[in-house]
Design a protein around this motif. Sequence first.
Motif, PDB file in Angstrom:
ATOM      1  N   CYS A  36      83.290  19.520  43.181  1.00  0.00           N
ATOM      2  CA  CYS A  36      83.855  18.880  41.980  1.00  0.00           C
ATOM      3  C   CYS A  36      85.381  19.026  41.971  1.00  0.00           C
ATOM      4  O   CYS A  36      85.909  20.104  42.213  1.00  0.00           O
ATOM      5  N   ILE A  37      86.065  17.917  41.714  1.00  0.00           N
ATOM      6  CA  ILE A  37      87.533  17.974  41.668  1.00  0.00           C
ATOM      7  C   ILE A  37      88.035  17.905  40.224  1.00  0.00           C
ATOM      8  O   ILE A  37      89.204  17.644  39.975  1.00  0.00           O
ATOM      9  N   ASN A  38      87.085  18.051  39.284  1.00  0.00           N
ATOM     10  CA  ASN A  38      87.480  18.167  37.882  1.00  0.00           C
ATOM     11  C   ASN A  38      88.190  16.903  37.374  1.00  0.00           C
ATOM     12  O   ASN A  38      89.101  16.990  36.563  1.00  0.00           O
ATOM     13  N   CYS A  39      87.761  15.747  37.911  1.00  0.00           N
ATOM     14  CA  CYS A  39      88.499  14.517  37.600  1.00  0.00           C
ATOM     15  C   CYS A  39      88.179  13.951  36.213  1.00  0.00           C
ATOM     16  O   CYS A  39      88.962  13.193  35.648  1.00  0.00           O
ATOM     17  N   GLY A  40      87.005  14.310  35.682  1.00  0.00           N
ATOM     18  CA  GLY A  40      86.657  13.852  34.337  1.00  0.00           C
ATOM     19  C   GLY A  40      85.979  12.494  34.275  1.00  0.00           C
ATOM     20  O   GLY A  40      85.679  12.005  33.179  1.00  0.00           O
ATOM     21  N   CYS A  42      82.991  11.817  34.968  1.00  0.00           N
ATOM     22  CA  CYS A  42      81.669  11.998  34.346  1.00  0.00           C
ATOM     23  C   CYS A  42      81.788  12.017  32.821  1.00  0.00           C
ATOM     24  O   CYS A  42      81.019  11.351  32.115  1.00  0.00           O
ATOM     25  N   ARG A  57      82.214  17.139  32.239  1.00  0.00           N
ATOM     26  CA  ARG A  57      83.115  17.819  33.168  1.00  0.00           C
ATOM     27  C   ARG A  57      83.250  19.297  32.800  1.00  0.00           C
ATOM     28  O   ARG A  57      83.229  20.175  33.647  1.00  0.00           O
ATOM     29  N   CYS A  89      80.476   9.396  39.908  1.00  0.00           N
ATOM     30  CA  CYS A  89      81.222  10.562  40.420  1.00  0.00           C
ATOM     31  C   CYS A  89      81.831  10.250  41.795  1.00  0.00           C
ATOM     32  O   CYS A  89      81.109   9.899  42.726  1.00  0.00           O
ATOM     33  N   PRO A  90      83.149  10.393  41.942  1.00  0.00           N
ATOM     34  CA  PRO A  90      83.789  10.073  43.219  1.00  0.00           C
ATOM     35  C   PRO A  90      83.414  11.036  44.340  1.00  0.00           C
ATOM     36  O   PRO A  90      83.645  10.741  45.505  1.00  0.00           O
ATOM     37  N   ARG A  91      82.848  12.198  43.988  1.00  0.00           N
ATOM     38  CA  ARG A  91      82.433  13.154  45.013  1.00  0.00           C
ATOM     39  C   ARG A  91      80.924  13.112  45.257  1.00  0.00           C
ATOM     40  O   ARG A  91      80.382  13.995  45.902  1.00  0.00           O
ATOM     41  N   ILE A  93      78.508  13.812  43.440  1.00  0.00           N
ATOM     42  CA  ILE A  93      77.809  15.005  42.940  1.00  0.00           C
ATOM     43  C   ILE A  93      76.662  14.556  42.032  1.00  0.00           C
ATOM     44  O   ILE A  93      76.867  13.705  41.156  1.00  0.00           O
TER      45      ILE A  93
HETATM   46  S1  SF4 Z   1      82.967  12.976  38.074  1.00  0.00           S
HETATM   47 FE1  SF4 Z   1      82.260  14.373  39.694  1.00  0.00          FE
HETATM   48  S2  SF4 Z   1      84.128  15.226  40.603  1.00  0.00           S
HETATM   49 FE2  SF4 Z   1      84.710  14.293  38.646  1.00  0.00          FE
HETATM   50  S3  SF4 Z   1      84.627  16.023  37.159  1.00  0.00           S
HETATM   51 FE3  SF4 Z   1      82.634  14.976  37.107  1.00  0.00          FE
HETATM   52  S4  SF4 Z   1      81.362  16.114  38.572  1.00  0.00           S
HETATM   53 FE4  SF4 Z   1      83.500  16.643  39.004  1.00  0.00          FE
END
Ligand code: SF4
Length: 200
Positions: A36-40, A42, A57, A89-91, A93
């Motif tokens: 997770c890059i904490n991008c928000g 989600c 997030r 989610c860009p990762r 996840i």
């Molecule tokens: S969208 Fe994915 S990468 Fe971004 S904060 Fe949420 S879980 Fe983390």
Amino acid sequence: MSENVEKYIKRKVYKSTSSRIAQKFVDAGLEKIRACINCGTCTGSCPSGHRTAFRTRSAIRRALTGDESVLSDIDIWLCSTCYYCYERCPRDIPVTDMIIKLRNIAVEEGYILDTHFTLAKDIFYATGHGVPATGENNKKWRDLRKSYGLPPLPPTVHSYPEAVKECQELMDAVGFKKLLDNAEKLKKERANAKKKDKEE
Ligand code: SF4
Ligand code: SF4
């Protein structure tokens, strides 16, 4: 997700973590939480968060950093499991699965909501049915079914009450009853400790 990105994420994910909660995710094969890059994204996508204080997030972040208060936070029960966050989610996840896992951990540790506990033990386990239509209080359900030309009781344990015991045996076999008994015990212990603290 492309193979290259998948490799990159795996290379960056470590198998051990100082967060007890995140470690449970890793042990359950959900180590992607570490990516997770904490991008928000989600949080921004979450229809539940648009109307409540739930922030996806933040829940993921708290689990990652070992903030134990996330387990007793009522907000984790506000997710409607719509999977929108997972799609965006860009990762890549599996955010929804993370929230469900967070709830599982919460229940294992006795942070089950009273309404969920009553539904699970006093209704589902006791009757073999999540939405009982038996009993005088539930006559409206039987009447509603009849109004649609259906038999008053569905063809489940309601029509075959002798099957309730079999349902309970299945729930015992998968550890459902044990999980509830343990959650009840932990909940009581926590309530007693709180009461004692107040008295002192
Ligand atoms: S969208 Fe994915 S990468 Fe971004 S904060 Fe949420 S879980 Fe983390
Ligand atoms: S699955 Fe849950 S956390 Fe994700 S967007 Fe839907 S309601 Fe929000």
